[in-house]
Design a protein around this motif. Sequence first.
Motif, mmCIF file in Angstrom:
data_model
loop_
_atom_site.group_PDB
_atom_site.id
_atom_site.type_symbol
_atom_site.label_atom_id
_atom_site.label_comp_id
_atom_site.label_asym_id
_atom_site.label_seq_id
_atom_site.Cartn_x
_atom_site.Cartn_y
_atom_site.Cartn_z
ATOM 1 N N GLU A 69 0.839 -1.195 0.000
ATOM 2 C CA GLU A 69 0.000 0.000 0.000
ATOM 3 C C GLU A 69 0.877 1.248 0.000
ATOM 4 O OE1 GLU A 69 -2.400 -0.584 3.454
ATOM 5 O OE2 GLU A 69 -3.839 -1.851 2.392
ATOM 6 N N ALA A 70 0.539 2.174 -0.884
ATOM 7 C CA ALA A 70 1.379 3.356 -1.087
ATOM 8 C C ALA A 70 1.580 4.158 0.191
ATOM 9 C CB ALA A 70 0.779 4.231 -2.180
ATOM 10 N N ARG A 71 0.525 4.352 0.988
ATOM 11 C CA ARG A 71 0.640 5.213 2.176
ATOM 12 C C ARG A 71 1.654 4.671 3.174
ATOM 13 N NH1 ARG A 71 -2.037 9.060 5.372
ATOM 14 N NH2 ARG A 71 -0.539 9.553 7.003
ATOM 15 N N GLY A 72 1.543 3.386 3.499
ATOM 16 C CA GLY A 72 2.476 2.800 4.450
ATOM 17 C C GLY A 72 3.901 2.791 3.929
ATOM 18 N N LEU A 73 4.056 2.542 2.623
ATOM 19 C CA LEU A 73 5.382 2.533 2.021
ATOM 20 C C LEU A 73 5.997 3.932 1.997
ATOM 21 C CD1 LEU A 73 4.633 0.049 -0.876
ATOM 22 C CD2 LEU A 73 6.295 -0.332 0.955
ATOM 23 N N ARG A 74 5.163 4.940 1.739
ATOM 24 C CA ARG A 74 5.670 6.321 1.761
ATOM 25 C C ARG A 74 6.153 6.690 3.156
ATOM 26 N NH1 ARG A 74 4.530 9.180 -2.865
ATOM 27 N NH2 ARG A 74 2.887 8.307 -4.190
ATOM 28 N N ASP A 75 5.389 6.293 4.160
ATOM 29 C CA ASP A 75 5.790 6.585 5.545
ATOM 30 C C ASP A 75 7.120 5.912 5.865
ATOM 31 O OD1 ASP A 75 3.463 8.027 5.844
ATOM 32 O OD2 ASP A 75 2.394 6.465 6.971
ATOM 33 N N ALA A 76 7.241 4.634 5.474
ATOM 34 C CA ALA A 76 8.476 3.897 5.742
ATOM 35 C C ALA A 76 9.650 4.507 4.989
ATOM 36 C CB ALA A 76 8.306 2.428 5.347
ATOM 37 N N GLN A 77 9.404 4.932 3.754
ATOM 38 C CA GLN A 77 10.467 5.542 2.953
ATOM 39 C C GLN A 77 10.952 6.845 3.571
ATOM 40 O OE1 GLN A 77 11.140 6.431 -1.722
ATOM 41 N NE2 GLN A 77 9.415 7.479 -0.812
ATOM 42 N N THR A 78 10.037 7.676 4.026
ATOM 43 C CA THR A 78 10.408 8.957 4.626
ATOM 44 C C THR A 78 11.273 8.751 5.870
ATOM 45 O OG1 THR A 78 8.376 10.003 3.821
ATOM 46 C CG2 THR A 78 9.520 11.090 5.641
ATOM 47 N N VAL A 79 10.849 7.817 6.721
ATOM 48 C CA VAL A 79 11.591 7.539 7.952
ATOM 49 C C VAL A 79 12.959 6.939 7.633
ATOM 50 C CG1 VAL A 79 11.647 6.111 10.027
ATOM 51 C CG2 VAL A 79 9.538 7.280 9.380
ATOM 52 N N GLU B 113 22.901 14.386 2.303
ATOM 53 C CA GLU B 113 21.837 14.722 1.357
ATOM 54 C C GLU B 113 21.770 13.703 0.218
ATOM 55 O OE1 GLU B 113 18.679 16.183 -0.495
ATOM 56 O OE2 GLU B 113 19.366 16.747 1.519
ATOM 57 N N ALA B 114 22.940 13.250 -0.237
ATOM 58 C CA ALA B 114 22.969 12.247 -1.300
ATOM 59 C C ALA B 114 22.376 10.927 -0.815
ATOM 60 C CB ALA B 114 24.408 12.041 -1.783
ATOM 61 N N ALA B 115 22.637 10.576 0.436
ATOM 62 C CA ALA B 115 22.073 9.351 0.999
ATOM 63 C C ALA B 115 20.554 9.449 1.100
ATOM 64 C CB ALA B 115 22.676 9.070 2.371
ATOM 65 N N ARG B 116 20.087 10.598 1.543
ATOM 66 C CA ARG B 116 18.645 10.816 1.640
ATOM 67 C C ARG B 116 17.988 10.713 0.267
ATOM 68 N NH1 ARG B 116 15.218 15.084 0.950
ATOM 69 N NH2 ARG B 116 13.309 15.060 2.198
ATOM 70 N N SER B 117 18.587 11.342 -0.726
ATOM 71 C CA SER B 117 18.041 11.318 -2.082
ATOM 72 C C SER B 117 17.994 9.896 -2.628
ATOM 73 C CB SER B 117 18.882 12.201 -3.006
ATOM 74 O OG SER B 117 18.819 13.552 -2.604
ATOM 75 N N ASN B 118 19.023 9.113 -2.314
ATOM 76 C CA ASN B 118 19.077 7.737 -2.782
ATOM 77 C C ASN B 118 17.899 6.922 -2.265
ATOM 78 O OD1 ASN B 118 20.854 4.787 -1.997
ATOM 79 N ND2 ASN B 118 20.307 5.380 -4.076
ATOM 80 N N TRP B 119 17.506 7.168 -1.023
ATOM 81 C CA TRP B 119 16.403 6.411 -0.429
ATOM 82 C C TRP B 119 15.032 6.962 -0.816
ATOM 83 C CZ3 TRP B 119 16.207 1.752 1.711
ATOM 84 C CH2 TRP B 119 17.439 1.150 2.039
ATOM 85 N N HIS C 24 18.988 7.225 7.298
ATOM 86 C CA HIS C 24 20.246 7.071 6.557
ATOM 87 C C HIS C 24 20.953 8.416 6.403
ATOM 88 C CE1 HIS C 24 20.443 2.851 5.500
ATOM 89 N NE2 HIS C 24 19.140 2.861 5.292
ATOM 90 N N GLU C 25 20.183 9.455 6.235
ATOM 91 C CA GLU C 25 20.776 10.799 6.175
ATOM 92 C C GLU C 25 21.521 11.102 7.477
ATOM 93 O OE1 GLU C 25 19.403 15.480 5.536
ATOM 94 O OE2 GLU C 25 17.905 13.912 5.785
ATOM 95 N N LEU C 26 20.893 10.804 8.601
ATOM 96 C CA LEU C 26 21.508 11.048 9.902
ATOM 97 C C LEU C 26 22.740 10.168 10.107
ATOM 98 C CD1 LEU C 26 21.541 12.312 12.716
ATOM 99 C CD2 LEU C 26 19.868 10.580 13.432
ATOM 100 N N ALA C 27 22.619 8.886 9.726
ATOM 101 C CA ALA C 27 23.738 7.961 9.909
ATOM 102 C C ALA C 27 24.968 8.428 9.127
ATOM 103 C CB ALA C 27 23.338 6.556 9.462
#
Length: 218
Positions: A81-91, A202-208, A96-99
């Motif tokens: 389902e798109a909504r749950g996947l979008r939430d998981a992708q954002t998190v 930022e590159a890591a965030r964009s990748n995900w 990964h950006e923070l890491a």
Amino acid sequence: MPVPKERVVVPRSLLREDAYRALRDAIVKGDFLPGERLNDVDLADWLGVSRTPVREALARLEQAGLVQTKPGRYTMVSPLEARGLRDAQTVTAAMHELAVREAVPQLTEADLDEMRAANERFAAALDTADVDAALHGDDDFHAVPVRVSANAAVAAVLDQYTPVLRRLERLRFSSLNGRESVAQHQLIIDHCAAGDATAAAEAARSNWLTLVPLLDTL
């Protein structure tokens, strides 16, 4: 899809964790399809364990968004389902950006070589359409900054939400669209090698966040 005939033997010392990982991996790989009903008796027989660790594993998988349960009626593999996947992708992208941001000042040349080698395995797997190997290579690449950051909270969040996205990524890496990730990985490596934590993060965030086109098809 029926439960596989081959029995999986789970070591008694790690019943809960291994049962969870075996079921999680089966869902991510597509051995159990979206919407498929899961019977704890059949799963217990397949894993060679009692129903207790299976029920505990299913409860964890529900928290991770991989299964859905209707108490007293059924347990099934969650639909894509798109909504749950979008939430998981954002998190996941944020973690990964923070890491990466935290890892860059601590990365050694050996760490960078490990990332380069993982990206090479990833690229080779895409060239041969080996989706499992591609996912392993991608995991190995991103695992380096997560490990080096030594942020336990980030690792815990990623452990929960990454499997949800891996189901979607199997579709992406089975096509040539996954090739863009090779270049994105290299960009992350280049920024890390230059010590530019902001650009690398930022590159890591964009990748995900590159799964958006697939989400739009759901």
